[in-house]
Design an enzyme around this catalytic site. Structure first.
Site, PDB file in Angstrom:
ATOM      1  CG  ASP A   7      -1.842   1.186   1.272  1.00  0.00           C
ATOM      2  OD1 ASP A   7      -2.210   1.704   0.198  1.00  0.00           O
ATOM      3  OD2 ASP A   7      -2.210   1.600   2.390  1.00  0.00           O
ATOM      4  CD  GLU A  66      -5.084   0.901  -2.400  1.00  0.00           C
ATOM      5  OE1 GLU A  66      -6.014   0.199  -1.961  1.00  0.00           O
ATOM      6  OE2 GLU A  66      -4.597   1.864  -1.785  1.00  0.00           O
ATOM      7  CG  ASP A 138      -0.600   3.232   6.066  1.00  0.00           C
ATOM      8  OD1 ASP A 138      -1.506   3.636   5.317  1.00  0.00           O
ATOM      9  OD2 ASP A 138       0.008   3.967   6.862  1.00  0.00           O
TER      10      ASP A 138
END
Length: 168
Positions: A7, A66, A138
């Site tokens: 992420d 992502e 996260d």
């Protein structure tokens, strides 16, 4: 197969490593890379060094990152894109193919709806891996990205096997 989920973020980049054995998924590790340095280049280098060490330590066989969404702040979006570039570069340097998923696709795969919030992501990751300690939101998002990619890879493998049987 070990799957690394990332992420990306310029200040905090979450990462999560899972292992897929048949239909079983297991948690390996998770954490957050905190960038350091005065300049953007130093912060990006810091993230690169940390992610490279994680890849070397845990030896993933697949990775997923992502995708960036556009903020109202163009400068912030650009900086996030640069951190995302590091997140794509490190696994590619290790010879891994890197999957990319939109935030809504990850949320839909993990929670069932594309507009889930961070608490819902964290809850579903904890349900998948009971008793694990998650290093923060996260890291939970990174584990969700790894789970999404593992599901995608498993579906692709099942499709390939079905096509092979049909063609045989």
């Amino acid at each position: 197969m070990r799957v690394l989920g990332i992420d990306p973020g310029l200040r905090n980049t979450g990462w999560g490593m899972i292992e897929q054995r048949g239909s079983r998924l297991g948690h390996i590790a998770n954490g957050v890379c905190h960038s350091s340095g005065e300049t953007l280049a130093e912060r990006l280098l810091s993230l690169h060094i940390q992610l490279t060490e994680i890849v070397a330590r845990h030896a993933p066989e697949a990775a997923a990152v992502e995708q960036t969404f556009v903020n109202r702040d163009a400068a912030g979006t650009l900086k996030l894109g640069q951190a995302r570039g590091i997140a794509l570069l490190v696994p590619a340097q290790a010879g891994l193919e890197v999957g990319e998923y939109a935030p809504n696709a990850v949320k839909k795969a993990i929670v069932g709806v594309g507009h889930a919030d961070k608490r819902q992501i964290d809850h579903m990751v904890r349900l998948q891996f009971p008793g694990i300690e998650i290093a923060g939101p996260d890291a939970a998002d990174a584990l969700a990205i790894a789970l999404c990619h593992a599901h995608h890879l498993a579906g692709g493998a099942r499709l390939a096997a079905a096509l092979a049987r049909a063609g045989a």
